[in-house]
Every structure is written in structure tokens, then in C-alpha cells.
Design a protein around this motif. Structure first.
Motif, PDB file in Angstrom:
ATOM      1  N   GLU A 173      48.604  51.208  23.651  1.00 30.29           N
ATOM      2  CA  GLU A 173      47.479  50.284  23.741  1.00 30.29           C
ATOM      3  C   GLU A 173      46.166  51.052  23.854  1.00 30.29           C
ATOM      4  O   GLU A 173      45.156  50.679  23.255  1.00 30.29           O
ATOM      5  CB  GLU A 173      47.662  49.356  24.944  1.00 30.29           C
ATOM      6  CG  GLU A 173      48.833  48.377  24.807  1.00 30.29           C
ATOM      7  CD  GLU A 173      49.012  47.516  26.036  1.00 30.29           C
ATOM      8  OE1 GLU A 173      48.086  47.497  26.878  1.00 30.29           O
ATOM      9  OE2 GLU A 173      50.054  46.862  26.170  1.00 30.29           O
ATOM     10  N   VAL A 174      46.180  52.127  24.657  1.00 28.36           N
ATOM     11  CA  VAL A 174      44.966  52.922  24.808  1.00 28.36           C
ATOM     12  C   VAL A 174      44.608  53.597  23.490  1.00 28.36           C
ATOM     13  O   VAL A 174      43.431  53.735  23.153  1.00 28.36           O
ATOM     14  CB  VAL A 174      45.137  53.975  25.928  1.00 28.36           C
ATOM     15  CG1 VAL A 174      43.886  54.848  26.036  1.00 28.36           C
ATOM     16  CG2 VAL A 174      45.400  53.298  27.261  1.00 28.36           C
ATOM     17  N   LEU A 175      45.611  54.013  22.739  1.00 29.64           N
ATOM     18  CA  LEU A 175      45.353  54.649  21.450  1.00 29.64           C
ATOM     19  C   LEU A 175      44.608  53.697  20.520  1.00 29.64           C
ATOM     20  O   LEU A 175      43.667  54.090  19.822  1.00 29.64           O
ATOM     21  CB  LEU A 175      46.657  55.098  20.803  1.00 29.64           C
ATOM     22  CG  LEU A 175      46.514  55.678  19.387  1.00 29.64           C
ATOM     23  CD1 LEU A 175      45.635  56.912  19.405  1.00 29.64           C
ATOM     24  CD2 LEU A 175      47.871  56.001  18.797  1.00 29.64           C
TER      25      LEU A 175
ATOM     26  N   LEU B 190      36.638  50.195  30.068  1.00 29.71           N
ATOM     27  CA  LEU B 190      37.283  49.183  30.892  1.00 29.71           C
ATOM     28  C   LEU B 190      38.571  48.701  30.244  1.00 29.71           C
ATOM     29  O   LEU B 190      39.595  48.517  30.913  1.00 29.71           O
ATOM     30  CB  LEU B 190      36.329  48.014  31.122  1.00 29.71           C
ATOM     31  CG  LEU B 190      36.883  46.861  31.970  1.00 29.71           C
ATOM     32  CD1 LEU B 190      37.258  47.352  33.353  1.00 29.71           C
ATOM     33  CD2 LEU B 190      35.866  45.727  32.054  1.00 29.71           C
ATOM     34  N   GLU B 191      38.552  48.508  28.921  1.00 24.70           N
ATOM     35  CA  GLU B 191      39.760  48.080  28.222  1.00 24.70           C
ATOM     36  C   GLU B 191      40.867  49.121  28.367  1.00 24.70           C
ATOM     37  O   GLU B 191      42.046  48.772  28.554  1.00 24.70           O
ATOM     38  CB  GLU B 191      39.447  47.852  26.741  1.00 24.70           C
ATOM     39  CG  GLU B 191      38.552  46.653  26.473  1.00 24.70           C
ATOM     40  CD  GLU B 191      38.322  46.445  24.988  1.00 24.70           C
ATOM     41  OE1 GLU B 191      39.171  46.874  24.192  1.00 24.70           O
ATOM     42  OE2 GLU B 191      37.282  45.866  24.623  1.00 24.70           O
ATOM     43  N   ALA B 192      40.493  50.386  28.291  1.00 27.74           N
ATOM     44  CA  ALA B 192      41.494  51.446  28.434  1.00 27.74           C
ATOM     45  C   ALA B 192      42.102  51.446  29.832  1.00 27.74           C
ATOM     46  O   ALA B 192      43.309  51.625  29.996  1.00 27.74           O
ATOM     47  CB  ALA B 192      40.860  52.799  28.128  1.00 27.74           C
TER      48      ALA B 192
ATOM     49  N   ILE C  51      42.640  51.310  21.394  1.00 29.02           N
ATOM     50  CA  ILE C  51      41.275  51.224  21.911  1.00 29.02           C
ATOM     51  C   ILE C  51      40.498  52.485  21.543  1.00 29.02           C
ATOM     52  O   ILE C  51      39.326  52.437  21.157  1.00 29.02           O
ATOM     53  CB  ILE C  51      41.308  51.020  23.440  1.00 29.02           C
ATOM     54  CG1 ILE C  51      41.994  49.692  23.777  1.00 29.02           C
ATOM     55  CG2 ILE C  51      39.904  51.071  24.027  1.00 29.02           C
ATOM     56  CD1 ILE C  51      42.348  49.537  25.235  1.00 29.02           C
ATOM     57  N   PHE C  52      41.169  53.630  21.640  1.00 30.30           N
ATOM     58  CA  PHE C  52      40.554  54.907  21.284  1.00 30.30           C
ATOM     59  C   PHE C  52      40.101  54.888  19.827  1.00 30.30           C
ATOM     60  O   PHE C  52      38.982  55.293  19.489  1.00 30.30           O
ATOM     61  CB  PHE C  52      41.553  56.037  21.535  1.00 30.30           C
ATOM     62  CG  PHE C  52      41.109  57.387  21.032  1.00 30.30           C
ATOM     63  CD1 PHE C  52      40.314  58.200  21.808  1.00 30.30           C
ATOM     64  CD2 PHE C  52      41.500  57.835  19.786  1.00 30.30           C
ATOM     65  CE1 PHE C  52      39.903  59.437  21.352  1.00 30.30           C
ATOM     66  CE2 PHE C  52      41.098  59.069  19.318  1.00 30.30           C
ATOM     67  CZ  PHE C  52      40.298  59.874  20.094  1.00 30.30           C
ATOM     68  N   GLN C  53      40.984  54.416  18.927  1.00 28.43           N
ATOM     69  CA  GLN C  53      40.645  54.382  17.509  1.00 28.43           C
ATOM     70  C   GLN C  53      39.494  53.415  17.243  1.00 28.43           C
ATOM     71  O   GLN C  53      38.625  53.677  16.406  1.00 28.43           O
ATOM     72  CB  GLN C  53      41.879  53.976  16.691  1.00 28.43           C
ATOM     73  CG  GLN C  53      43.014  54.989  16.715  1.00 28.43           C
ATOM     74  CD  GLN C  53      42.664  56.267  15.948  1.00 28.43           C
ATOM     75  OE1 GLN C  53      41.611  56.384  15.381  1.00 28.43           O
ATOM     76  NE2 GLN C  53      43.575  57.229  15.948  1.00 28.43           N
ATOM     77  N   ALA C  54      39.471  52.297  17.962  1.00 34.53           N
ATOM     78  CA  ALA C  54      38.386  51.334  17.789  1.00 34.53           C
ATOM     79  C   ALA C  54      37.050  51.931  18.225  1.00 34.53           C
ATOM     80  O   ALA C  54      36.023  51.750  17.556  1.00 34.53           O
ATOM     81  CB  ALA C  54      38.682  50.062  18.584  1.00 34.53           C
ATOM     82  N   ALA C  55      37.054  52.660  19.344  1.00 32.29           N
ATOM     83  CA  ALA C  55      35.830  53.310  19.820  1.00 32.29           C
ATOM     84  C   ALA C  55      35.372  54.372  18.829  1.00 32.29           C
ATOM     85  O   ALA C  55      34.177  54.513  18.546  1.00 32.29           O
ATOM     86  CB  ALA C  55      36.065  53.924  21.205  1.00 32.29           C
TER      87      ALA C  55
ATOM     88  N   GLU D  22      52.472  55.197  17.181  1.00 29.42           N
ATOM     89  CA  GLU D  22      51.223  55.269  17.935  1.00 29.42           C
ATOM     90  C   GLU D  22      51.381  56.146  19.164  1.00 29.42           C
ATOM     91  O   GLU D  22      50.498  56.935  19.499  1.00 29.42           O
ATOM     92  CB  GLU D  22      50.773  53.860  18.339  1.00 29.42           C
ATOM     93  CG  GLU D  22      50.225  53.036  17.198  1.00 29.42           C
ATOM     94  CD  GLU D  22      49.610  51.739  17.668  1.00 29.42           C
ATOM     95  OE1 GLU D  22      49.850  51.373  18.840  1.00 29.42           O
ATOM     96  OE2 GLU D  22      48.902  51.101  16.883  1.00 29.42           O
ATOM     97  N   ASP D  23      52.525  56.010  19.852  1.00 28.57           N
ATOM     98  CA  ASP D  23      52.746  56.842  21.030  1.00 28.57           C
ATOM     99  C   ASP D  23      52.828  58.319  20.661  1.00 28.57           C
ATOM    100  O   ASP D  23      52.319  59.186  21.376  1.00 28.57           O
ATOM    101  CB  ASP D  23      54.043  56.417  21.741  1.00 28.57           C
ATOM    102  CG  ASP D  23      53.925  55.034  22.361  1.00 28.57           C
ATOM    103  OD1 ASP D  23      52.796  54.635  22.679  1.00 28.57           O
ATOM    104  OD2 ASP D  23      54.958  54.365  22.517  1.00 28.57           O
ATOM    105  N   ILE D  24      53.478  58.624  19.540  1.00 21.21           N
ATOM    106  CA  ILE D  24      53.575  60.021  19.107  1.00 21.21           C
ATOM    107  C   ILE D  24      52.187  60.556  18.765  1.00 21.21           C
ATOM    108  O   ILE D  24      51.843  61.684  19.121  1.00 21.21           O
ATOM    109  CB  ILE D  24      54.507  60.153  17.880  1.00 21.21           C
ATOM    110  CG1 ILE D  24      55.868  59.545  18.170  1.00 21.21           C
ATOM    111  CG2 ILE D  24      54.680  61.626  17.502  1.00 21.21           C
ATOM    112  CD1 ILE D  24      56.785  59.494  16.958  1.00 21.21           C
ATOM    113  N   TRP D  25      51.388  59.758  18.073  1.00 22.69           N
ATOM    114  CA  TRP D  25      50.048  60.193  17.712  1.00 22.69           C
ATOM    115  C   TRP D  25      49.204  60.461  18.946  1.00 22.69           C
ATOM    116  O   TRP D  25      48.426  61.421  19.000  1.00 22.69           O
ATOM    117  CB  TRP D  25      49.391  59.152  16.812  1.00 22.69           C
ATOM    118  CG  TRP D  25      47.955  59.465  16.459  1.00 22.69           C
ATOM    119  CD1 TRP D  25      46.870  58.700  16.686  1.00 22.69           C
ATOM    120  CD2 TRP D  25      47.473  60.642  15.799  1.00 22.69           C
ATOM    121  NE1 TRP D  25      45.735  59.309  16.224  1.00 22.69           N
ATOM    122  CE2 TRP D  25      46.069  60.513  15.673  1.00 22.69           C
ATOM    123  CE3 TRP D  25      48.095  61.798  15.315  1.00 22.69           C
ATOM    124  CZ2 TRP D  25      45.283  61.486  15.090  1.00 22.69           C
ATOM    125  CZ3 TRP D  25      47.295  62.771  14.721  1.00 22.69           C
ATOM    126  CH2 TRP D  25      45.907  62.613  14.602  1.00 22.69           C
TER     127      TRP D  25
END
Length: 370
Positions: free
Chosen positions: A256-258, A246-248, A260-264, A317-320
Motif C-alpha cells: 500500500e505504501v508503495l 499521512l496516507e503512508a 502511495i510512493f509511486q503516486a507522490a 509490489e512488495d518485491i519492488w
């Protein structure tokens, strides 16, 4: 052993509703009642104690409620959420019938061929049925301390055609599957004007391929001989788990999604769950404040990235995220990408690398794909 000729079923704790009945007075002064949609889930149950736990988790207050059909008095909670963490049972998660009611009594229950209340052929005209499609969804609320299922009933067309295929796939799992019960608004243009209504949805924290392989996310951990479940450690009930999906969906950019991805990932989310977050990120725009316009002849690839674009050093972060996306078609997991980057950069991890070093790695990945 169970009695063979008795059908077992789990206790129903209450109902989850996506609408309620409102009353009013017409222009002619006539009193009326009509159904109205809600933007958040409403719970009803005979148990005030269970609903108190629901309210503590999902908002709202417990209050008395009397069904409009004259049934026994119960309690209700208007929650503040439209997405619930649930466990989806492997059998009878979704059922459907054509039904006709007189007050609170069901007169007909038909599968389209046979009317099962009286064991006779279907009595409706298929082009203009008297009966209504009725879809029932049974789930367990993951975080409510009560053993039993909750029922959601929908009489809408979209719930009827969208929920059963998901339930059939879940039935292959052979166990409870962790997922999310949600609601989304549908807008349909009709002759008499636009119509808006809420439709229940089922999402799972697992890909269909993993589900078919038996990788059930809702299954309890095995307890080996001699071990005792750590009941004492669960004295204080945990709050609702973080809903990374949902956060993504609510995030504005890939960066921002990245995060969240790393947190998950750090929280130990299943790889399939991480892949869903990644797919959501690919649909988001990259941060544009430091990105000069791309050349007029640049063409985005299948990941949505333009090879000629230049990203500022503060947009690592965007590049990653672009690196993760480019690695997907190559069959590389995030862990494999991190290891490959470290191998090619004298042990340096991507998290500490410069934007220039990340761009070089991204270009190399794209070269391999082409």
C-alpha cells in the motif's frame, strides 16, 4: 524602505487551538469550568469570512464565540482535521516565555533569568515556578485565501521541549518552508494515574540536509523579467494538497505504501519527500497471505527482509518495495534503480516485469551490498 526603528510583523488572522473550556456541575452541586482536550483543531478569529474558508477546507461550521476571559466576541470553527498544510516562517516560528496571568492581563514574562515586563531578575523559585511555560507557534495556512499568520499557543512541557529545535533548524532556510501542523496524543503515567493530552507537532516536506542546502519547498517559483504571474489561472481555489505522508502512515502494508510512493513520485514530490515515504514503508509488514513461513534459520537483514522468503507472483509490489529499500544503502535513487533494471533486462521496465525477474534483480542488489 521600511522604517528602521519599527519592527515589522505579519497580521494575525486568528488562533489554532487544541482544546476548549467545558462546564459542568460537581457531585456537590457546584458549577465549574475546566479545560478539555480536542482530537481535531479548533479555529477562532474575529473574521467570519476567513473562518468560512477554513470550514470549507477543513470541516465544521462557523459560529459565534465569546472568550472566557471577557475579550471581544469572535467566531469559531470546530474542524474535522488534526493535520494542516502550512507554511512555516523562517523567523519567529516558535517563541517561548515563562508567563503569569491575572485574568487576561500578563503580569510576568520571563526567559528564566530576566522578567521582561518590569526589566528585573526572575522572581520564581526554579523548583516551583509561579509562571507557566508558554510556547507560541506561528504558521500560515497554505490554502486559506487570506494573507497573515495563525497562532497556536501551548502551555505543555512536550511542546516546549520539542518545537524550538525544529524552529531553530527552519530558521536556517532563509524563507518559508512547506510543512504540516499536526497534533498527537501523549500518555504519561503519573502517581495520581495516567494523563492524556494533545501535543502540537511540526513536520516538514524536506530532509534536514536539503534544508541546510537551501532547498526550500515552500519558496515561490521565480518570475523572470517580462512574465506575469498567472493569477487568472487561479480563479478557482484548489483544495488541500494530497498528504502522501499521512496516507503512508495510515497504510497497512508495504504494498500500500508503495502505491502511495509511486503516486507522490508521479506528482513530482521532492526526492527528500519520497525518501520519507520510503522510510515509513520499511516499518510496515509485507503482505502475508501468499508468503509461506521463512526457514527457521533465516535472519532478517537491516531492511527487514528475509533472504529465504518466497513471495507469490501476485506480490510484485512488495518485491519492488524491497528493491527500493535495498538500493537505498547503495546510494541509488528510484530513477537510477529503474534505469539499471531496464539496462539489465533488455529495456523492460520494472512496472511490467514478472515477480521472478524482480526477485533476480533483488538478489543481485543484495549481493552487491554484501
Amino acid at each position: 524602505m521600511p522604517i528602521i526603528d519599527l519592527q515589522r510583523r505579519m497580521r494575525q488572522l486568528g488562533e489554532i487551538r487544541i482544546g476548549h473550556v467545558v462546564s459542568g456541575v460537581s457531585k456537590k452541586g457546584t458549577a465549574y469550568t475546566r479545560p478539555a482536550k480536542l482530537n481535531h483543531f479548533r479555529f477562532t478569529s474575529p473574521s467570519r469570512e476567513i473562518l468560512a474558508s477554513v470550514a470549507a477546507l477543513y470541516g465544521g461550521e462557523v459560529q459565534p464565540w465569546t472568550p472566557a476571559n471577557g475579550g471581544p466576541s469572535e467566531f469559531e470553527v470546530y474542524s474535522t482535521t488534526n493535520r494542516l498544510p502550512v507554511l512555516i516562517p523562517p523567523q519567529n516560528a516558535v517563541s517561548q516565555w515563562y508567563e503569569l496571568y491575572a485574568g487576561s492581563k500578563c503580569q510576568r514574562r520571563c526567559d528564566g533569568v530576566t522578567e521582561h515586563k518590569a526589566d528585573r531578575p526572575c522572581m520564581c523559585n526554579p523548583e516551583r515556578r509561579d509562571c507557566s511555560i508558554t510556547t507560541r507557534v506561528n504558521v500560515m495556512l497554505r490554502d486559506v485565501p487570506a494573507l497573515g499568520q495563525w497562532l497556536l499557543v501551548s502551555k505543555g512541557y512536550y511542546a516546549a521541549v520539542e518545537l524550538p529545535p525544529a524552529a531553530e533548524l527552519l530558521a536556517q532556510a532563509g524563507g518559508y518552508v512547506a510543512g504540516w501542523l499536526g497534533m498527537e496524543e501523549k500518555l504519561v503515567q503519573r502517581v495520581e494515574g495516567p494523563a492524556r493530552f494533545m501535543v502540537p507537532t511540526l513536520d516538514v516536506e524536506i530532509t534536514p540536509a536539503a534544508l541546510m542546502e537551501g532547498q526550500i519547498t515552500g519558496a515561490p517559483a521565480a518570475v523572470t523579467a517580462g512574465e506575469r504571474p498567472a493569477i487568472e489561472a487561479a480563479a478557482a481555489p484548489a483544495g488541500p494538497p494530497r498528504d502522501y505522508l499521512l496516507e503512508a502512515k495510515q497504510a497497512a502494508t508495504q504494498g500500500e505504501v508503495l502505491a502511495i510512493f509511486q503516486a507522490a513520485k508521479n506528482a513530482g514530490a521532492p526526492v527528500a519527500y519520497q525518501e520519507q515515504i520510503k522510510a515509513i514503508g520499511l516499518s510496515k509488514p509485507a503482505a502475508a497471505q501468499n508468503t509461506p513461513p521463512a526457514h527457521h534459520d533465516s535472519v532478517p537483514d537491516e531492511d527487514g527482509a528475509v533472504d529465504a522468503e518466497i513471495v507469490g507472483d501476485d506480490d510484485v509490489e512488495d518485491i519492488w518495495f524491497q528493491i527500493i529499500a535495498a538500493a537505498g544503502p547503495l546510494g541509488l535513487t528510484t530513477e537510477q534503480v529503474e534505469a539499471q533494471f531496464a539496462e539489465q533486462n533488455s529495456g523492460q521496465r520494472p512496472a511490467t516485469a514478472s515477480a521472478a525477474r524482480l526477485r533476480e534483480f533483488l538478489a543481485a542488489l543484495k549481493a552487491v551490498r554484501s
